[in-house]
Design an enzyme around this catalytic site. Structure first.
Site, PDB file in Angstrom:
ATOM      1  N   HIS A 164      16.219  -7.730  -8.352  1.00 12.11           N
ATOM      2  CA  HIS A 164      14.914  -7.125  -8.677  1.00 12.11           C
ATOM      3  C   HIS A 164      15.054  -5.907  -9.586  1.00 12.11           C
ATOM      4  O   HIS A 164      14.049  -5.389 -10.062  1.00 12.11           O
ATOM      5  CB  HIS A 164      14.183  -6.718  -7.392  1.00 12.11           C
ATOM      6  CG  HIS A 164      14.765  -5.514  -6.744  1.00 12.11           C
ATOM      7  ND1 HIS A 164      15.974  -5.547  -6.076  1.00 12.11           N
ATOM      8  CD2 HIS A 164      14.335  -4.241  -6.692  1.00 12.11           C
ATOM      9  CE1 HIS A 164      16.246  -4.326  -5.628  1.00 12.11           C
ATOM     10  NE2 HIS A 164      15.266  -3.521  -5.990  1.00 12.11           N
ATOM     11  N   HIS A 211      13.119  -1.604 -12.803  1.00 18.90           N
ATOM     12  CA  HIS A 211      12.817  -2.036 -11.432  1.00 18.90           C
ATOM     13  C   HIS A 211      11.590  -2.943 -11.473  1.00 18.90           C
ATOM     14  O   HIS A 211      10.465  -2.470 -11.598  1.00 18.90           O
ATOM     15  CB  HIS A 211      12.555  -0.803 -10.558  1.00 18.90           C
ATOM     16  CG  HIS A 211      12.512  -1.087  -9.101  1.00 18.90           C
ATOM     17  ND1 HIS A 211      11.451  -1.730  -8.501  1.00 18.90           N
ATOM     18  CD2 HIS A 211      13.409  -0.820  -8.120  1.00 18.90           C
ATOM     19  CE1 HIS A 211      11.691  -1.837  -7.198  1.00 18.90           C
ATOM     20  NE2 HIS A 211      12.878  -1.297  -6.944  1.00 18.90           N
TER      21      HIS A 211
END
Length: 166
Positions: free
Chosen positions: A71, A86
């Protein structure tokens, strides 16, 4: 002649322009509904609300981290800036579902190179938000950080920040 003696040629190698790692809408970090990012606890930067599920490198540099859950990716730019991308908020809980990394730690990348693809629909339904912070994690080592205006950006093309390192 005087320019050569007194010019700031050092600054040019330490100044870097980041391009958008995602296509979508550029928003201020303060609008991110997570205090870790909004209050700049991890560093300064911007966020992008993505319109498609592909992330590219915002700079020429080296991949210093690909999180096991895919992620997030850390990149060290050629000027020493450390950038965290992110994807979405609270996406670590997805344990990699919907994410496909195209790079690994140690890979050299150029601005615009594919980093990861992700399923926006999975993030929309299973995570807190699709907003994607782009953070300079070593902000304390910067001389200046200039952010571009907010609005629509195109991955690999639109400038989003100009950064000068100490």
């Amino acid at each position: 002649m005087f320019k050569k003696l007194f010019g700031k040629k050092e600054e040019s190698s330490k100044t870097l322009e980041l391009v958008a790692p995602l296509s979508g809408s550029l928003v201020s970090l303060e609008k991110v509904p997570d205090p870790v990012f909004a209050e700049k606890m991890m560093g300064d930067g911007l966020a992008i609300d993505p319109s498609e599920g592909m992330a590219v490198s915002p700079v020429d540099g080296e991949i210093i981290q690909v999180f096991p859950t895919k992620h997030a990716i850390g990149i060290r730019a050629e000027n020493g800036a450390e950038i965290l991308l992110h994807i979405g908020l609270e996406t670590v809980a997805l344990k990699g579902e919907g994410f496909d990394a195209h790079v690994k730690e140690g890979d050299k990348v150029k601005a615009g190179d594919r980093l990861m693809s992700f399923d926006l629909q999975i993030i929309r339904t299973k995570a807190k938000s699709t907003l994607t912070p782009v953070i300079i994690t070593n902000t304390d080592s910067t001389l200046s950080l200039e952010k571009e205006g907010l609005g629509k950006v195109e991955k690999g093309v639109s400038p989003i920040m100009k950064l000068t390192m100490k």
